[in-house]
Design a protein around this motif. Structure first.
Motif, PDB file in Angstrom:
ATOM      1  N   GLY A 126       2.752  -1.174  -6.231  1.00  7.80           N
ATOM      2  CA  GLY A 126       1.501  -0.547  -5.826  1.00  7.80           C
ATOM      3  C   GLY A 126       0.467  -1.550  -5.364  1.00  7.80           C
ATOM      4  N   SER A 127       0.256  -2.593  -6.155  1.00 10.07           N
ATOM      5  CA  SER A 127      -0.759  -3.578  -5.761  1.00 10.07           C
ATOM      6  C   SER A 127      -0.324  -4.352  -4.526  1.00 10.07           C
ATOM      7  CB  SER A 127      -1.071  -4.527  -6.927  1.00 10.07           C
ATOM      8  OG  SER A 127       0.085  -5.211  -7.333  1.00 10.07           O
ATOM      9  N   THR A 128       0.969  -4.652  -4.395  1.00  4.97           N
ATOM     10  CA  THR A 128       1.454  -5.357  -3.207  1.00  4.97           C
ATOM     11  C   THR A 128       1.262  -4.507  -1.958  1.00  4.97           C
ATOM     12  OG1 THR A 128       3.082  -6.555  -4.520  1.00  4.97           O
ATOM     13  CG2 THR A 128       3.472  -6.447  -2.153  1.00  4.97           C
ATOM     14  N   ALA A 129       1.617  -3.241  -2.027  1.00  2.00           N
ATOM     15  CA  ALA A 129       1.463  -2.347  -0.873  1.00  2.00           C
ATOM     16  C   ALA A 129      -0.009  -2.170  -0.503  1.00  2.00           C
ATOM     17  CB  ALA A 129       2.112  -0.993  -1.168  1.00  2.00           C
ATOM     18  N   LEU A 130      -0.862  -2.010  -1.492  1.00  2.00           N
ATOM     19  CA  LEU A 130      -2.295  -1.866  -1.201  1.00  2.00           C
ATOM     20  C   LEU A 130      -2.862  -3.108  -0.537  1.00  2.00           C
ATOM     21  CD1 LEU A 130      -3.684  -0.012  -4.341  1.00  2.00           C
ATOM     22  CD2 LEU A 130      -3.726   0.780  -1.982  1.00  2.00           C
ATOM     23  N   VAL A 131      -2.560  -4.266  -1.066  1.00  2.00           N
ATOM     24  CA  VAL A 131      -3.062  -5.512  -0.475  1.00  2.00           C
ATOM     25  C   VAL A 131      -2.526  -5.685   0.940  1.00  2.00           C
ATOM     26  CG1 VAL A 131      -2.971  -8.033  -0.637  1.00  2.00           C
ATOM     27  CG2 VAL A 131      -3.486  -6.675  -2.657  1.00  2.00           C
ATOM     28  N   ALA A 148      -1.731   3.016   6.990  1.00  2.00           N
ATOM     29  CA  ALA A 148      -1.572   4.150   6.069  1.00  2.00           C
ATOM     30  C   ALA A 148      -0.218   4.128   5.380  1.00  2.00           C
ATOM     31  CB  ALA A 148      -1.753   5.464   6.826  1.00  2.00           C
ATOM     32  N   GLY A 149       0.800   3.610   6.084  1.00  2.00           N
ATOM     33  CA  GLY A 149       2.149   3.548   5.511  1.00  2.00           C
ATOM     34  C   GLY A 149       2.184   2.873   4.156  1.00  2.00           C
ATOM     35  N   PRO A 150       1.669   1.654   4.028  1.00  2.00           N
ATOM     36  CA  PRO A 150       1.693   1.022   2.713  1.00  2.00           C
ATOM     37  C   PRO A 150       0.569   1.469   1.775  1.00  2.00           C
ATOM     38  CG  PRO A 150       1.083  -0.582   4.402  1.00  2.00           C
ATOM     39  CD  PRO A 150       1.391   0.699   5.098  1.00  2.00           C
ATOM     40  N   VAL A 151      -0.592   1.867   2.325  1.00  2.27           N
ATOM     41  CA  VAL A 151      -1.735   2.213   1.462  1.00  2.27           C
ATOM     42  C   VAL A 151      -1.457   3.474   0.659  1.00  2.27           C
ATOM     43  CG1 VAL A 151      -4.144   2.948   1.473  1.00  2.27           C
ATOM     44  CG2 VAL A 151      -3.454   0.952   2.792  1.00  2.27           C
ATOM     45  N   ARG A 152      -0.904   4.493   1.290  1.00  6.23           N
ATOM     46  CA  ARG A 152      -0.656   5.757   0.570  1.00  6.23           C
ATOM     47  C   ARG A 152       0.332   5.596  -0.582  1.00  6.23           C
ATOM     48  NH1 ARG A 152      -0.905   8.860   5.951  1.00  6.23           N
ATOM     49  NH2 ARG A 152      -3.077   9.533   5.960  1.00  6.23           N
ATOM     50  N   PRO A 153       1.533   5.042  -0.340  1.00  4.60           N
ATOM     51  CA  PRO A 153       2.437   4.864  -1.487  1.00  4.60           C
ATOM     52  C   PRO A 153       1.921   3.839  -2.486  1.00  4.60           C
ATOM     53  CG  PRO A 153       3.483   4.099   0.542  1.00  4.60           C
ATOM     54  CD  PRO A 153       2.177   4.715   0.928  1.00  4.60           C
ATOM     55  N   GLY A 154       1.164   2.847  -2.003  1.00  6.34           N
ATOM     56  CA  GLY A 154       0.585   1.868  -2.920  1.00  6.34           C
ATOM     57  C   GLY A 154      -0.389   2.525  -3.871  1.00  6.34           C
ATOM     58  N   GLY A 155      -1.223   3.415  -3.324  1.00  4.40           N
ATOM     59  CA  GLY A 155      -2.158   4.154  -4.171  1.00  4.40           C
ATOM     60  C   GLY A 155      -1.436   5.074  -5.132  1.00  4.40           C
TER      61      GLY A 155
END
Length: 171
Positions: A126-131, A148-155
Motif C-alpha cells: 500500500g505505501s509503495t503504491a501510494l508513493v 490512479a492505477g497505483p493510488v487506488r489499490p495503494g489506498g
C-alpha cells in the motif's frame, strides 16, 4: 546474463549506471530499519528514569552530530577522493557499532511469536503504491491512468492493513 564490472586501472571499478542509486536506496532502507530498532533497544535496555533519559539524550546527540557531520564529511570525501568512496564511509562506523553493541547491550530474552505476513504485505504494498502514484502524478498529472492505477489499490491496501493486523494475535 550481466557482464562483470570491469577494472579500468585507475583504482575504480566501472559499474552499471543504475548501481549507485540502487546502492543508495539500500543504504536508505538500512537506515530506516536501524533508527527505530536502535530506539527500541535503548528503551528495552535501560530502566525508565535517569538511565533511559541519559541513553536517549546520548542517542539524540550522536544522531544529530552524525546528520550534520555526515553531510560535511561526505562532501569532502566526494570532492577530495571520489563520490564512490562515500558508500564506504559507514563501514567502519558499522563495525564499531556492532563491537560496542556486543560489549554494552545485554542480551534480551526471546519471545515466541509469528510474523504478520498479511499485514506486512498490505502495509508495504500500500505505501509503495501510494508513493509511486504520488511521484508519477507530478510528471503526468493526477487524472492520468498511470497515477490512479497505483493510488487506488495503494489506498485500499492501506485501509485493509489495520484490519488484517487486528485479526492476528501477535501483529
Amino acid at each position: 546474463m550481466r557482464a562483470a564490472p570491469k577494472y579500468d586501472g585507475t583504482g575504480e571499478v566501472a559499474v552499471a549506471e543504475s548501481t549507485p542509486p540502487r546502492a543508495r536506496a539500500l543504504q536508505g532502507v538500512g537506515a530506516a530499519i536501524l533508527a527505530p530498532s536502535a530506539l527500541s533497544l535503548l528503551a528495552r535496555s535501560f530502566a525508565e528514569g535517569r538511565a533511559r533519559n541519559r541513553a536517549m539524550a546520548a542517542y539524540s546527540a550522536v544522531a544529530g552530530l552524525g546528520a550534520a557531520l555526515g553531510l560535511v564529511v561526505g562532501g569532502l570525501v566526494a570532492d577530495l577522493i571520489s563520490w564512490r568512496a562515500g558508500f564506504f564511509l559507514n563501514v567502519p562506523v558499522g563495525i564499531a557499532m556492532v563491537a560496542l553493541t556486543v560489549r554494552f547491550l545485554p542480551a534480551t530474552e526471546r519471545h515466541g511469536g509469528r510474523f504478520d505476513v498479511a499485514g506486512a504485505l498490505l502495509a508495504t504494498a500500500g505505501s509503495t503504491a501510494l508513493v509511486f502514484g504520488i511521484v508519477v502524478a507530478t510528471d503526468i498529472g493526477w487524472t492520468a491512468p498511470a497515477t490512479a492505477g497505483p493510488v487506488r489499490p495503494g489506498g485500499a491496501a492501506g485501509r485493509a492493513s489495520p484490519h488484517a493486523t487486528a485479526a492476528v494475535r501477535q501483529p
